[in-house]
Motif scaffolding. Structure first.
Motif, PDB file in Angstrom:
ATOM      1  N   ILE A  31       0.840  -1.196   0.000  1.00 32.08           N
ATOM      2  CA  ILE A  31       0.000   0.000   0.000  1.00 32.08           C
ATOM      3  C   ILE A  31       0.872   1.241   0.000  1.00 32.08           C
ATOM      4  N   GLU A  32       0.639   2.108  -0.984  1.00 33.17           N
ATOM      5  CA  GLU A  32       1.314   3.398  -1.052  1.00 33.17           C
ATOM      6  C   GLU A  32       0.328   4.458  -0.572  1.00 33.17           C
ATOM      7  N   TYR A  33       0.719   5.186   0.452  1.00 30.52           N
ATOM      8  CA  TYR A  33      -0.131   6.215   1.033  1.00 30.52           C
ATOM      9  C   TYR A  33      -0.001   7.499   0.216  1.00 30.52           C
ATOM     10  N   ARG A  34      -1.140   8.067  -0.179  1.00 30.06           N
ATOM     11  CA  ARG A  34      -1.149   9.244  -1.028  1.00 30.06           C
ATOM     12  C   ARG A  34      -2.010  10.337  -0.387  1.00 30.06           C
ATOM     13  N   PRO A  35      -1.393  11.284   0.334  1.00 29.30           N
ATOM     14  CA  PRO A  35      -2.174  12.385   0.926  1.00 29.30           C
ATOM     15  C   PRO A  35      -2.768  13.282  -0.162  1.00 29.30           C
ATOM     16  N   VAL A  36      -4.050  13.604   0.001  1.00 31.73           N
ATOM     17  CA  VAL A  36      -4.742  14.513  -0.916  1.00 31.73           C
ATOM     18  C   VAL A  36      -5.583  15.479  -0.088  1.00 31.73           C
ATOM     19  N   LEU A  37      -5.896  16.601  -0.672  1.00 31.78           N
ATOM     20  CA  LEU A  37      -6.745  17.576   0.001  1.00 31.78           C
ATOM     21  C   LEU A  37      -8.201  17.279  -0.358  1.00 31.78           C
ATOM     22  N   PHE A  38      -8.950  16.753   0.610  1.00 28.25           N
ATOM     23  CA  PHE A  38     -10.348  16.392   0.392  1.00 28.25           C
ATOM     24  C   PHE A  38     -11.140  17.585  -0.136  1.00 28.25           C
ATOM     25  N   ALA A  39     -10.888  18.768   0.423  1.00 29.22           N
ATOM     26  CA  ALA A  39     -11.597  19.976  -0.038  1.00 29.22           C
ATOM     27  C   ALA A  39     -11.322  20.229  -1.521  1.00 29.22           C
ATOM     28  N   GLY A  40     -10.122  19.922  -1.973  1.00 31.96           N
ATOM     29  CA  GLY A  40      -9.788  20.073  -3.390  1.00 31.96           C
ATOM     30  C   GLY A  40     -10.587  19.113  -4.253  1.00 31.96           C
ATOM     31  N   LEU A  41     -10.755  17.880  -3.773  1.00 32.81           N
ATOM     32  CA  LEU A  41     -11.574  16.909  -4.513  1.00 32.81           C
ATOM     33  C   LEU A  41     -13.034  17.351  -4.545  1.00 32.81           C
ATOM     34  N   LEU A  42     -13.532  17.816  -3.393  1.00 32.88           N
ATOM     35  CA  LEU A  42     -14.910  18.297  -3.345  1.00 32.88           C
ATOM     36  C   LEU A  42     -15.115  19.448  -4.328  1.00 32.88           C
ATOM     37  N   ILE A 141       6.994  20.910  -1.098  1.00 31.07           N
ATOM     38  CA  ILE A 141       5.989  20.197  -0.297  1.00 31.07           C
ATOM     39  C   ILE A 141       4.577  20.605  -0.728  1.00 31.07           C
ATOM     40  N   LYS A 142       4.344  21.906  -0.888  1.00 31.35           N
ATOM     41  CA  LYS A 142       3.024  22.377  -1.301  1.00 31.35           C
ATOM     42  C   LYS A 142       2.669  21.841  -2.682  1.00 31.35           C
ATOM     43  N   GLY A 143       3.642  21.824  -3.578  1.00 30.27           N
ATOM     44  CA  GLY A 143       3.415  21.328  -4.934  1.00 30.27           C
ATOM     45  C   GLY A 143       3.112  19.837  -4.963  1.00 30.27           C
ATOM     46  N   ALA A 144       3.742  19.075  -4.081  1.00 32.28           N
ATOM     47  CA  ALA A 144       3.489  17.632  -4.027  1.00 32.28           C
ATOM     48  C   ALA A 144       2.044  17.351  -3.627  1.00 32.28           C
ATOM     49  N   LEU A 145       1.533  18.091  -2.651  1.00 31.00           N
ATOM     50  CA  LEU A 145       0.145  17.899  -2.235  1.00 31.00           C
ATOM     51  C   LEU A 145      -0.813  18.301  -3.355  1.00 31.00           C
ATOM     52  N   ARG A 146      -0.531  19.402  -3.990  1.00 31.40           N
ATOM     53  CA  ARG A 146      -1.376  19.857  -5.109  1.00 31.40           C
ATOM     54  C   ARG A 146      -1.377  18.804  -6.223  1.00 31.40           C
ATOM     55  N   LYS A 147      -0.192  18.278  -6.549  1.00 30.83           N
ATOM     56  CA  LYS A 147      -0.069  17.271  -7.609  1.00 30.83           C
ATOM     57  C   LYS A 147      -0.829  15.999  -7.233  1.00 30.83           C
ATOM     58  N   ASN A 148      -0.685  15.546  -5.989  1.00 27.69           N
ATOM     59  CA  ASN A 148      -1.416  14.355  -5.537  1.00 27.69           C
ATOM     60  C   ASN A 148      -2.919  14.541  -5.723  1.00 27.69           C
ATOM     61  N   THR A 149      -3.419  15.702  -5.326  1.00 23.51           N
ATOM     62  CA  THR A 149      -4.855  15.977  -5.393  1.00 23.51           C
ATOM     63  C   THR A 149      -5.323  16.054  -6.848  1.00 23.51           C
ATOM     64  N   GLU A 150      -4.567  16.725  -7.680  1.00 26.91           N
ATOM     65  CA  GLU A 150      -4.932  16.838  -9.098  1.00 26.91           C
ATOM     66  C   GLU A 150      -4.911  15.482  -9.781  1.00 26.91           C
ATOM     67  N   GLN A 151      -3.891  14.673  -9.499  1.00 27.25           N
ATOM     68  CA  GLN A 151      -3.813  13.337 -10.106  1.00 27.25           C
ATOM     69  C   GLN A 151      -4.959  12.453  -9.628  1.00 27.25           C
ATOM     70  N   ALA A 152      -5.299  12.561  -8.345  1.00 27.76           N
ATOM     71  CA  ALA A 152      -6.413  11.772  -7.821  1.00 27.76           C
ATOM     72  C   ALA A 152      -7.708  12.146  -8.533  1.00 27.76           C
ATOM     73  N   ALA A 153      -7.976  13.427  -8.669  1.00 24.57           N
ATOM     74  CA  ALA A 153      -9.192  13.873  -9.354  1.00 24.57           C
ATOM     75  C   ALA A 153      -9.196  13.395 -10.803  1.00 24.57           C
ATOM     76  N   ALA A 154      -8.049  13.460 -11.458  1.00 24.36           N
ATOM     77  CA  ALA A 154      -7.954  13.015 -12.852  1.00 24.36           C
ATOM     78  C   ALA A 154      -8.237  11.512 -12.980  1.00 24.36           C
ATOM     79  N   ARG A 155      -7.967  10.765 -11.931  1.00 27.75           N
ATOM     80  CA  ARG A 155      -8.224   9.315 -11.940  1.00 27.75           C
ATOM     81  C   ARG A 155      -9.664   8.985 -11.532  1.00 27.75           C
ATOM     82  N   GLY A 156     -10.425  10.012 -11.135  1.00 27.34           N
ATOM     83  CA  GLY A 156     -11.818   9.800 -10.768  1.00 27.34           C
ATOM     84  C   GLY A 156     -12.081   9.722  -9.276  1.00 27.34           C
TER      85      GLY A 156
END
Length: 186
Positions: A31-42, A141-156
């Motif tokens: 399991i790879e842990y991927r922090p994302v900003l829930f508010a960004g997904l919302l 660090i800020k960019g990594a979180l933004r990238k994680n969130t954007e990639q997550a949204a792009a994956r659905g």
């Protein structure tokens, strides 16, 4: 060996419960842990979070307290919820999002009833993890979180926690059984 991404945000009581349920997954699942900003997904999907709807917030709080007790998971809502999880998410990223670090941050938020907005409590946690809180404001660090969130949204990904295995998404702490069924027979 199969692998899974686990998208999470520390603000979610369901993500906290999910992390405690990982032992129910096959031991050979990496399991790879991927922090994302829930508010960004919302925001991406045009949704409101459970805490933004009064009746849903009350139900969520009752359900999570009941479910954690039933599962034998230590659980106590933080002094302030919902809270801004940015610093905690960035702290996880600064620590490489390692499982033990993620668990420690979750436990600090969901078992002590401290105020997550307390600068003193956060500084203690960061120091305990060996991270200078000033480092969390770096573009890296800020960019990594933004990238994680954007990639997550792009994956659905639309909520947390969400597992991704072989391009398939499994949303919610209650998706463990569904994920196990998929792992046994895709």
């Amino acid at each position: 060996m199969r692998s899974a991404l686990l998208y999470f945000d520390f603000v979610s009581p369901f993500a906290y419960i999910c992390v405690h349920r990982l032992k129910e997954l096959p031991a050979d699942l990496a399991i790879e842990y991927r922090p994302v900003l829930f508010a960004g997904l919302l925001g991406h999907w045009g949704q409101k979070g459970p805490a933004e709807i009064a009746s849903k917030r009350r139900y969520t709080y009752r359900w999570c307290n009941w479910w954690a007790k039933r599962l034998g998971i230590p659980f106590r809502f933080p002094a302030g919820h919902p809270f801004n999880p940015l610093h905690h998410l960035r702290l996880a990223i600064a620590c490489g999002s390692k499982p033990d670090v993620v668990q420690r941050i979750f436990d600090s938020l969901w078992t002590g009833a401290d105020d997550p907005a307390s600068p003193l409590a956060f500084s203690k946690l960061a120091n305990l993890l060996g991270v200078d809180p000033a480092r969390l404001s770096t573009d890296e660090i800020k960019g990594a979180l933004r990238k994680n969130t954007e990639q997550a949204a792009a994956r659905g990904v639309f909520g947390v926690p969400t597992f991704e295995v072989d391009g398939e998404l499994f949303w919610g702490a209650d998706s463990i059984e569904f994920l196990n069924a998929f792992l046994a027979d895709p």
